[in-house]
Design a protein around this motif. Structure first.
Motif, PDB file in Angstrom:
ATOM      1  N   ASN A   1       0.583   7.603   4.531  1.00 53.75           N
ATOM      2  CA  ASN A   1      -0.618   8.396   4.277  1.00 53.75           C
ATOM      3  C   ASN A   1      -0.381   9.880   4.532  1.00 53.75           C
ATOM      4  O   ASN A   1      -1.232  10.713   4.202  1.00 53.75           O
ATOM      5  CB  ASN A   1      -1.772   7.900   5.144  1.00 53.75           C
ATOM      6  CG  ASN A   1      -2.368   6.602   4.632  1.00 53.75           C
ATOM      7  OD1 ASN A   1      -3.024   6.572   3.598  1.00 53.75           O
ATOM      8  ND2 ASN A   1      -2.132   5.519   5.374  1.00 53.75           N
TER       9      ASN A   1
ATOM     10  N   LEU B   1       1.302   4.645  -2.837  1.00 50.40           N
ATOM     11  CA  LEU B   1       1.120   6.073  -2.578  1.00 50.40           C
ATOM     12  C   LEU B   1       2.234   6.920  -3.166  1.00 50.40           C
ATOM     13  O   LEU B   1       2.018   8.092  -3.476  1.00 50.40           O
ATOM     14  CB  LEU B   1       1.013   6.328  -1.072  1.00 50.40           C
ATOM     15  CG  LEU B   1      -0.214   5.734  -0.374  1.00 50.40           C
ATOM     16  CD1 LEU B   1      -0.257   6.176   1.074  1.00 50.40           C
ATOM     17  CD2 LEU B   1      -1.510   6.114  -1.081  1.00 50.40           C
TER      18      LEU B   1
ATOM     19  N   LEU C   1       0.058   5.694  -7.474  1.00 51.27           N
ATOM     20  CA  LEU C   1      -0.879   6.815  -7.439  1.00 51.27           C
ATOM     21  C   LEU C   1      -0.316   8.040  -8.168  1.00 51.27           C
ATOM     22  O   LEU C   1      -1.037   8.679  -8.956  1.00 51.27           O
ATOM     23  CB  LEU C   1      -1.250   7.161  -5.998  1.00 51.27           C
ATOM     24  CG  LEU C   1      -2.143   8.398  -5.813  1.00 51.27           C
ATOM     25  CD1 LEU C   1      -3.476   8.231  -6.537  1.00 51.27           C
ATOM     26  CD2 LEU C   1      -2.373   8.685  -4.321  1.00 51.27           C
TER      27      LEU C   1
ATOM     28  N   TYR D   1       0.817  -1.205   0.000  1.00 50.47           N
ATOM     29  CA  TYR D   1       0.000   0.000   0.000  1.00 50.47           C
ATOM     30  C   TYR D   1       0.858   1.265   0.000  1.00 50.47           C
ATOM     31  O   TYR D   1       0.607   2.203  -0.766  1.00 50.47           O
ATOM     32  CB  TYR D   1      -0.923   0.004   1.221  1.00 50.47           C
ATOM     33  CG  TYR D   1      -1.696   1.291   1.399  1.00 50.47           C
ATOM     34  CD1 TYR D   1      -2.835   1.541   0.651  1.00 50.47           C
ATOM     35  CD2 TYR D   1      -1.285   2.257   2.316  1.00 50.47           C
ATOM     36  CE1 TYR D   1      -3.553   2.723   0.805  1.00 50.47           C
ATOM     37  CE2 TYR D   1      -1.988   3.440   2.477  1.00 50.47           C
ATOM     38  CZ  TYR D   1      -3.116   3.672   1.723  1.00 50.47           C
ATOM     39  OH  TYR D   1      -3.809   4.846   1.879  1.00 50.47           O
TER      40      TYR D   1
ATOM     41  N   ILE E   1      -8.351   2.983  -4.956  1.00 47.05           N
ATOM     42  CA  ILE E   1      -7.454   4.058  -5.375  1.00 47.05           C
ATOM     43  C   ILE E   1      -7.608   4.341  -6.863  1.00 47.05           C
ATOM     44  O   ILE E   1      -7.704   5.501  -7.295  1.00 47.05           O
ATOM     45  CB  ILE E   1      -5.997   3.711  -5.021  1.00 47.05           C
ATOM     46  CG1 ILE E   1      -5.783   3.772  -3.512  1.00 47.05           C
ATOM     47  CG2 ILE E   1      -5.027   4.665  -5.733  1.00 47.05           C
ATOM     48  CD1 ILE E   1      -4.406   3.315  -3.063  1.00 47.05           C
TER      49      ILE E   1
END
Length: 412
Positions: free
Chosen positions: A342, A180, A184, A176, A213
């Motif tokens: 995050n 990011l 992404l 994950y 996402i």
């Protein structure tokens, strides 16, 4: 088509895959440069000083490398286009050459991926295959020995893809945190590549958070799930390079990320609103995936609670609520890891205190957070026992030190 792919793979077995070589891609913007008979590339953006990086907090361990001391700089970006090429591993495009003339040495296989072409002073124009020791570890039947790429005749083949696609995969495509700062950003900067308009997106889609996402960042786009364990023949593929090479987010990406986060977060979702103090917990992960366990995390959570910190377990929150929590934060404390990443959704000026057992991730993480305009610092603990890998030992940290820094950094 599948039979053709299998024949190509048999022809490649044991043969050397040459790194891509070609003219300087940065002297002629928007011009496509041939890398091989089936692969070409063009520059999307050149290097540029960042200029507005976040400050290093005057705490914890001092800088340990020249990378950490120097001003941050956004690195070049490019895109590779290929017809009738192979996609292997998580992000490697291979032009297998012409099997009919390969024996004479007239057409060697060529490999590129999302970092291979970055120019000096960041990387050479081409890097040897040995620079990517784990590139193909997920792909059954593909192996690397020195500068030779071996593809077994019985390698796992995915169905060929005849639809024009944008291949967005990157290394650590099941992680994950990696999404990011690797995948992404590619999604958010797709408009930089006019040729990508209307194409289907080829991207790993093995978990619900991946689908969430992609749907949020590219609504309405056709999506094809990439099988990272297989070799896939692409009839017509585009592959963007990393949008944040070296984890430095350029200004274009920061603007796109800010707009994305604002759209997804919506109105403040917490009764506390702005000014939240967050502790990013790994306590759930320590039970389900025991690696890099912070042995005294229970005490840290309890003691920080007396200073108004709330424990957040990001993996339990929907994407919108997760983004809102970080946008509302004034200070974030937590162990290194995917949950803390995050912080890419935090507002510039937010204070980030990263707890870690060793210095292995420091340059990469510092570039990430400071390029986003975040005030960032490390506090190092001590290793208690080995974990499943050298980078993931079990550890503890001095609670009083965490509390002192939290009190000093948290706005009154």
């Amino acid at each position: 088509m599948a039979e053709d792919a299998a024949a190509i793979l048999r022809g490649l077995a044991g043969r050397e895959v040459a790194p891509a070589r070609g003219p300087d891609l940065w002297t002629r913007p928007d011009a496509w440069h041939p890398l091989s008979p089936r692969l070409r590339a063009k520059a999307v953006a050149g290097a540029a000083p960042l200029g507005d990086e976040g400050p290093r907090l005057p705490l914890g361990a001092p800088p340990e490398s020249e990378i950490e001391r120097e001003p941050l700089q956004a690195r070049p970006r490019y895109v590779v286009a290929g017809k009738n090429v192979l996609l292997a591993g998580q992000r490697a495009l291979i032009d297998p050459g012409d099997p009919d003339i390969a024996e004479s040495g007239a057409a060697e296989p060529v490999l590129v991926n999302d970092v291979l072409l970055l120019p000096a002073p960041f990387f050479d124009h081409a890097r040897p295959l040995s620079a990517f020791p784990h590139e193909f570890r997920m792909t059954h039947g593909v192996s690397r020995a020195g500068e030779r790429l071996g593809i077994a005749a019985d390698a796992h083949l995915a169905p060929p893809i005849d639809t024009p696609v944008v291949a967005l995969g990157s290394t650590e495509s099941r992680n994950y945190g990696s999404w990011l700062f690797r995948i992404l950003p590619k999604l958010l900067l797709l408009d930089e590549i006019p040729e990508a308009a209307g194409r289907a997106l080829l991207v790993p889609m093995e978990a619900e958070w991946m689908r969430e996402i992609v749907a949020a960042a590219a609504p309405g786009r056709d999506v094809i799930a990439q099988d990272v364990t297989a070799v896939t023949t692409l009839a017509d593929g585009l592959a963007p390079s990393l949008a944040a090479p070296g984890n430095v987010f350029p200004s274009e990406l920061r603007r796109a990320l800010t707009a994305f986060a604002a759209r997804l977060a919506g109105p403040a979702s917490s009764p506390r609103g702005a000014g939240r103090r967050l502790y990013i917990s790994r306590r759930s992960w320590s039970k389900t995936a025991p690696r890099r366990i912070l042995m005294n995390e229970d005490e840290i959570v309890t003691r920080l609670g007396t200073l108004g910190f709330e424990e957040i377990r990001p993996e339990t929150l929907p994407l919108g609520a997760r983004i809102a929590a970080f946008q509302e934060a004034e200070i974030v404390i937590g162990p290194s890891g995917s949950g803390l990443f995050n912080c890419v959704f935090c507002r510039p000026g937010t204070t980030i205190l990263e707890l870690e057992p060793h210095g292995g991730f420091r340059p990469m993480h510092q570039s990430l957070y400071r390029s986003l305009g975040l005030a960032h610092g490390f506090l190092r603990g001590e290793i208690v026992s080995p974990g499943p890998a050298p980078a993931h030992p079990n550890w503890r940290i001095e609670v009083e030190a965490v509390l002192r820094i939290a009190e000093a950094c948290a706005p009154r």
